[in-house]
Design a protein around this motif. Structure first.
Motif, PDB file in Angstrom:
ATOM      1  N   UNK A 194     -10.615 -49.409 -73.669  1.00 45.79           N
ATOM      2  CA  UNK A 194     -12.033 -49.299 -73.996  1.00 45.79           C
ATOM      3  C   UNK A 194     -12.211 -48.565 -75.327  1.00 45.79           C
ATOM      4  N   UNK A 195     -11.405 -47.523 -75.539  1.00 40.63           N
ATOM      5  CA  UNK A 195     -11.462 -46.794 -76.802  1.00 40.63           C
ATOM      6  C   UNK A 195     -11.037 -47.690 -77.962  1.00 40.63           C
ATOM      7  N   UNK A 196     -10.058 -48.541 -77.715  1.00 39.56           N
ATOM      8  CA  UNK A 196      -9.618 -49.476 -78.752  1.00 39.56           C
ATOM      9  C   UNK A 196     -10.731 -50.454 -79.115  1.00 39.56           C
ATOM     10  N   UNK A 197     -11.513 -50.857 -78.127  1.00 37.21           N
ATOM     11  CA  UNK A 197     -12.645 -51.753 -78.407  1.00 37.21           C
ATOM     12  C   UNK A 197     -13.689 -51.056 -79.268  1.00 37.21           C
ATOM     13  N   UNK A 198     -13.873 -49.764 -79.046  1.00 35.50           N
ATOM     14  CA  UNK A 198     -14.804 -49.001 -79.881  1.00 35.50           C
ATOM     15  C   UNK A 198     -14.322 -48.958 -81.323  1.00 35.50           C
ATOM     16  N   UNK A 199     -13.028 -48.757 -81.507  1.00 39.63           N
ATOM     17  CA  UNK A 199     -12.473 -48.772 -82.856  1.00 39.63           C
ATOM     18  C   UNK A 199     -12.682 -50.138 -83.497  1.00 39.63           C
ATOM     19  N   UNK A 200     -12.498 -51.195 -82.717  1.00 34.78           N
ATOM     20  CA  UNK A 200     -12.675 -52.554 -83.253  1.00 34.78           C
ATOM     21  C   UNK A 200     -14.118 -52.754 -83.709  1.00 34.78           C
ATOM     22  N   UNK A 201     -15.056 -52.221 -82.950  1.00 30.55           N
ATOM     23  CA  UNK A 201     -16.469 -52.394 -83.283  1.00 30.55           C
ATOM     24  C   UNK A 201     -16.897 -51.530 -84.456  1.00 30.55           C
ATOM     25  N   UNK A 202     -16.435 -50.267 -84.463  1.00 23.94           N
ATOM     26  CA  UNK A 202     -16.965 -49.287 -85.415  1.00 23.94           C
ATOM     27  C   UNK A 202     -16.061 -48.971 -86.597  1.00 23.94           C
ATOM     28  N   UNK A 203     -14.779 -49.353 -86.520  1.00 22.22           N
ATOM     29  CA  UNK A 203     -13.860 -48.932 -87.585  1.00 22.22           C
ATOM     30  C   UNK A 203     -12.861 -50.026 -87.957  1.00 22.22           C
ATOM     31  N   UNK A 204     -13.323 -51.272 -88.013  1.00 22.32           N
ATOM     32  CA  UNK A 204     -12.454 -52.348 -88.483  1.00 22.32           C
ATOM     33  C   UNK A 204     -12.430 -52.291 -90.005  1.00 22.32           C
ATOM     34  N   UNK A 205     -11.495 -51.517 -90.517  1.00 22.71           N
ATOM     35  CA  UNK A 205     -11.366 -51.257 -91.951  1.00 22.71           C
ATOM     36  C   UNK A 205     -10.024 -51.810 -92.414  1.00 22.71           C
TER      37      UNK A 205
END
Length: 457
Positions: free
Chosen positions: A112-123
């Motif tokens: 779930x945390x990885x999904x948050x990174x995908x949404x908010x920090x795909x850099x």
């Protein structure tokens, strides 16, 4: 049924020879060792090949109490993370023959945390994977992530909560690795065979990196040569980095082996999922044979060309020239296809691989090609230990090939790969943009002398 012969060429690898020889010494004495039945192993003592199967079984049984698992190579044990010290779950782990360890984060929470990174920090220049040894997400940023992007990444990691993720800087830049292994050429791109397979319709084929498959439709075994294979399916970027390429001659027989140099091969007899902590070997034309360990699973990498998910993360070094090649184990399990990473074989870095099992499922292919092809040819030479540094040579040919990698995304900073052979003319062309600074990059040919196409990267 006739054999598809590929002209044998000699390799001359300058970079990575010492590391490659060390890896060969580890690998070759046992390259054809028979695999023991896991059921005969003492309780809590398992082969690395069995670790992922046991972990998958326990993940199903434990549900939310499951926090991931990893392989303790020194003790030959599978360690399973149990959330919150759940006694019932710990008992189930012990009964299954693994070692329970109490942790805070469930695997579901980490995903779930990885999904948050995908949404908010795909850099571009960032990557993350699940590391069960720390029970956290391992977040990495390459040298291009600075200023506002760095602040955005670190603030997103902080928002996940204490103990959920760590973030660190990596040398170099995340890029797809191109031009290596048993060389194949297409449309100005140069990549390498991964593993020989049989397509779902029974035709002979091979797997390679997806960014190679999207670069060109037809592939040859020689630069500017006649095509010998055509891309059937390719995925990149997105849910993986793999492509299925069918040989044009339906009578092609290609051995299910990895050429590890000096006329020696390792028979590939099965595909297997990776396990964190597992020792793996990678073959590549720029750096030869190298070994290391799996450090993370279900990795997401934000390449310049786009985001790729579901990869394996390792600490095996790689450099431009190693793309599409084979990641495998000592006992002959096909694990991955070289995708990309950062760093090099001098300073180290992170390297990412497409899981072979996922690629086989997605394409409908099965490991091995041709009637009777595979372990039979490989067995004659795989058991001998190399006698000199030439054993680090992937045994496949002259390294004329590719340096110009235009059209593959902005990958400046890859550096001059001097000393590895002149490869004028081609490159991997995945994606878009400019790949300035890739320099000279060595490559290899395609035959181990058996008359079969051997697969390595």
């Amino acid at each position: 049924m006739s054999h598809k012969r590929i002209p044998k060429r000699k390799a001359a690898i300058a970079a990575g020879s010492v590391a490659a020889l060390g890896a060969a010494a580890l690998l070759l004495p046992n390259a054809n060792a028979s695999q023991t039945d896991g059921k005969d192993a003492a309780p809590k003592t398992l082969r690395a090949a069995d670790a992922s199967d046991l972990a998958s079984l326990l993940a199903t049984q434990l549900g939310e109490a499951y926090g991931g698992a990893f392989y303790d190579a020194a003790k030959k044990q599978v360690v399973v993370n149990v959330v919150g010290g759940d006694g019932k779950a710990a008992d189930a782990v012990e009964k299954a023959g693994a070692v329970p360890r109490s942790v805070d984060n469930s695997l579901a929470a980490l995903k779930s945390a990885a999904r948050t990174l995908r949404t908010d920090a795909t850099i571009p220049g960032t990557a993350w994977s699940v590391d069960p040894r720390t029970n956290q997400l391992r977040v990495t940023a390459d040298s291009t992530v600075t200023g506002a992007n760095w602040n955005k990444l670190t603030s997103t990691v902080d928002s996940l909560g204490s103990g959920m993720a760590t973030v660190k800087k990596s040398a170099g830049t995340f890029k797809t690795f191109v031009d290596g292994g048993d060389a194949i050429f297409g449309g100005g791109a140069r990549c390498s065979l991964g593993f020989n397979v049989t397509a779902s319709d029974g035709s002979p084929a091979f797997l390679t990196a997806g960014h190679c498959g999207v670069a060109a439709k037809e592939w040859s075994d020689t630069q500017n040569g006649a095509p010998i294979a055509t891309v059937d399916q390719a995925t990149f970027p997105g849910d993986g980095d793999f492509s299925l390429v069918k040989y044009d001659d339906p009578n092609t027989q290609a051995a299910s082996v990895v050429d590890v140099g000096n006329g020696q091969t390792v028979a590939i007899n099965q595909a297997a999922d990776a396990a964190v902590g597992q020792q793996v070997f990678r073959m590549g034309s720029t750096t030869g044979l190298n070994d290391g360990n799996v450090t993370g699973l279900d990795a997401t990498v934000n390449y310049p060309e786009g985001t790729v998910t579901g990869l394996i993360q390792t600490d095996v070094c790689a450099e431009p020239g190693d793309s599409g090649g084979s990641l495998f184990t000592q006992d002959g399990s096909a694990i991955g296809l070289t995708s990309g990473g950062s760093g090099d074989c001098t300073v180290g870095g992170e390297t990412f691989f497409q899981p072979v099992t996922t690629a086989l499922t997605a394409t409908g292919a099965t490991l091995g090609t041709g009637a009777g092809a595979g372990a039979g040819d490989a067995g004659a030479t795989a058991g001998a230990e190399p006698s000199d540094p030439a054993a680090s040579d992937p045994a496949a040919g002259d390294q004329s090939g590719a340096a110009d990698q235009s059209g593959t995304g902005d990958q400046s900073g890859t550096g001059d790969q001097s000393g590895t052979g002149d490869q004028s003319g081609t490159g991997d062309q995945s994606g878009t943009g400019d790949q300035s600074g890739t320099g000279d990059q060595s490559g290899t040919g395609v035959d181990d002398g058996s008359g079969m196409v051997s697969s390595n990267g």
